[in-house]
Design a protein around this motif. Sequence first.
Motif, mmCIF file in Angstrom:
data_model
loop_
_atom_site.group_PDB
_atom_site.id
_atom_site.type_symbol
_atom_site.label_atom_id
_atom_site.label_comp_id
_atom_site.label_asym_id
_atom_site.label_seq_id
_atom_site.Cartn_x
_atom_site.Cartn_y
_atom_site.Cartn_z
ATOM 1 N N LEU A 26 0.841 -1.194 0.000
ATOM 2 C CA LEU A 26 0.000 0.000 0.000
ATOM 3 C C LEU A 26 0.876 1.244 0.000
ATOM 4 N N THR A 27 1.466 1.526 -1.144
ATOM 5 C CA THR A 27 2.437 2.620 -1.222
ATOM 6 C C THR A 27 2.054 3.696 -2.228
ATOM 7 N N SER A 28 0.912 3.557 -2.894
ATOM 8 C CA SER A 28 0.542 4.530 -3.917
ATOM 9 C C SER A 28 -0.966 4.605 -4.055
ATOM 10 N N VAL A 29 -1.431 5.642 -4.751
ATOM 11 C CA VAL A 29 -2.860 5.795 -5.024
ATOM 12 C C VAL A 29 -3.369 4.622 -5.859
ATOM 13 N N ASP A 30 -2.578 4.206 -6.834
ATOM 14 C CA ASP A 30 -2.990 3.077 -7.682
ATOM 15 C C ASP A 30 -3.157 1.805 -6.864
ATOM 16 N N ALA A 31 -2.282 1.591 -5.879
ATOM 17 C CA ALA A 31 -2.396 0.401 -5.024
ATOM 18 C C ALA A 31 -3.677 0.446 -4.219
ATOM 19 N N VAL A 32 -4.026 1.623 -3.723
ATOM 20 C CA VAL A 32 -5.279 1.771 -2.971
ATOM 21 C C VAL A 32 -6.469 1.513 -3.881
ATOM 22 N N THR A 46 -10.209 8.158 -4.777
ATOM 23 C CA THR A 46 -8.970 8.053 -4.019
ATOM 24 C C THR A 46 -7.999 9.183 -4.343
ATOM 25 N N THR A 47 -7.378 9.715 -3.293
ATOM 26 C CA THR A 47 -6.350 10.743 -3.441
ATOM 27 C C THR A 47 -5.101 10.309 -2.675
ATOM 28 N N ASP A 48 -4.052 11.106 -2.764
ATOM 29 C CA ASP A 48 -2.810 10.779 -2.063
ATOM 30 C C ASP A 48 -3.023 10.650 -0.554
ATOM 31 N N THR A 52 -2.279 7.102 3.463
ATOM 32 C CA THR A 52 -2.025 7.077 4.904
ATOM 33 C C THR A 52 -3.263 6.658 5.683
ATOM 34 N N ARG A 53 -4.422 7.156 5.274
ATOM 35 C CA ARG A 53 -5.659 6.811 5.985
ATOM 36 C C ARG A 53 -5.973 5.323 5.850
ATOM 37 N N PHE A 54 -5.736 4.757 4.678
ATOM 38 C CA PHE A 54 -5.977 3.327 4.477
ATOM 39 C C PHE A 54 -5.072 2.496 5.384
ATOM 40 N N ARG A 55 -3.823 2.918 5.544
ATOM 41 C CA ARG A 55 -2.904 2.185 6.401
ATOM 42 C C ARG A 55 -3.390 2.186 7.847
ATOM 43 N N SER A 56 -3.961 3.298 8.273
ATOM 44 C CA SER A 56 -4.475 3.381 9.638
ATOM 45 C C SER A 56 -5.634 2.416 9.845
ATOM 46 N N VAL A 57 -6.563 2.378 8.898
ATOM 47 C CA VAL A 57 -7.704 1.455 8.984
ATOM 48 C C VAL A 57 -7.214 0.013 8.906
ATOM 49 N N ARG A 58 -6.212 -0.212 8.075
ATOM 50 C CA ARG A 58 -5.653 -1.565 7.944
ATOM 51 C C ARG A 58 -5.144 -2.088 9.284
ATOM 52 N N GLY A 59 -4.437 -1.245 10.025
ATOM 53 C CA GLY A 59 -3.932 -1.657 11.326
ATOM 54 C C GLY A 59 -5.049 -2.000 12.290
ATOM 55 N N ARG A 60 -6.134 -1.255 12.230
ATOM 56 C CA ARG A 60 -7.264 -1.515 13.132
ATOM 57 C C ARG A 60 -7.988 -2.806 12.746
ATOM 58 N N LEU A 61 -8.108 -3.066 11.466
ATOM 59 C CA LEU A 61 -8.734 -4.314 11.025
ATOM 60 C C LEU A 61 -7.861 -5.514 11.382
ATOM 61 N N ARG A 62 -6.548 -5.366 11.251
ATOM 62 C CA ARG A 62 -5.653 -6.465 11.630
ATOM 63 C C ARG A 62 -5.791 -6.769 13.114
ATOM 64 N N SER A 63 -5.994 -5.734 13.914
ATOM 65 C CA SER A 63 -6.169 -5.950 15.351
ATOM 66 C C SER A 63 -7.407 -6.790 15.639
ATOM 67 N N VAL A 64 -8.439 -6.635 14.827
ATOM 68 C CA VAL A 64 -9.644 -7.456 14.977
ATOM 69 C C VAL A 64 -9.297 -8.921 14.727
ATOM 70 N N SER A 116 -16.976 10.757 3.168
ATOM 71 C CA SER A 116 -16.353 12.052 2.934
ATOM 72 C C SER A 116 -15.073 11.874 2.122
ATOM 73 N N ASN A 117 -14.564 10.649 2.068
ATOM 74 C CA ASN A 117 -13.373 10.329 1.279
ATOM 75 C C ASN A 117 -13.373 8.834 0.969
ATOM 76 N N ALA A 118 -12.441 8.412 0.135
ATOM 77 C CA ALA A 118 -12.399 7.008 -0.296
ATOM 78 C C ALA A 118 -12.152 6.064 0.870
ATOM 79 N N THR A 119 -11.335 6.476 1.827
ATOM 80 C CA THR A 119 -11.037 5.622 2.982
ATOM 81 C C THR A 119 -12.287 5.341 3.785
ATOM 82 N N ALA A 120 -13.081 6.391 4.035
ATOM 83 C CA ALA A 120 -14.306 6.221 4.819
ATOM 84 C C ALA A 120 -15.259 5.251 4.134
#
Length: 218
Positions: A26-32, A46-48, A52-64, A116-120
């Motif tokens: 998860l290092t680019s917009v295209d990857a997202v 999706t924007t730049d 970062t926001r996707f990585r934050s959600v990813r960590g929370r989902l992994r915790s689940v 409000s954004n692609a991550t949400a």
Amino acid sequence: MELAYYSDYAVRLVNSEEPGRGKDALTSVDAVRGLFGANQSAARRTTDADVTRFRSVRGRLRSVFEAADGGDETLAVDLLNSLLLEFPVSPQISGHDHRDDDGRPLWHMHLADHPSNATAGYAAIAAMGLAFHLTEYGVDRLGLCEAAPCRNAYLDTSTNRSRRYCSDRCATRANVAAYRARKRLEADRADRDDRGDRAGSKGRTADTAQVTTPAQGR
């Protein structure tokens, strides 16, 4: 689109990183955007900043998944509930353009997000899909691959709740590693037994020499 489909969103996002191997896709917009699959209209938002926001959600989902894999059902549910509260969705009945043989719409449940954004939007769908899977099949159906260092997330859909690996490749690798470990253990035991036999043989030879030596002196 069935609700069960949405749980794959969570798995795809969690598995975009392999902490044990130090890999992060998860290092680019295209990857997202690639995580959205066929939902290209959502991917185009999706924007730049979403990387970062996707990585934050990813960590929370992994915790689940980690809580579920560790047997802590309450923690897994609490973590997932926090995501559901933060990223809500509106379930809707949808037919899209799909028709049955009689020309009637193939009605099904659809999750409509209002992001409000692609991550949400992605997080709302992933959390709801995972919540549906958890409540329908049980917390123990959420797992992390046992083939170290993989630790990819998976959803166990086996009939006997026996899944332990994220893929056939990891299952094969783990089985081969276990086989080799058994062979090494067997070889070590055989080597110890052989050394023990040789030591015992030397001891018996020494005892015999001690007995016969006095007779030879006379």
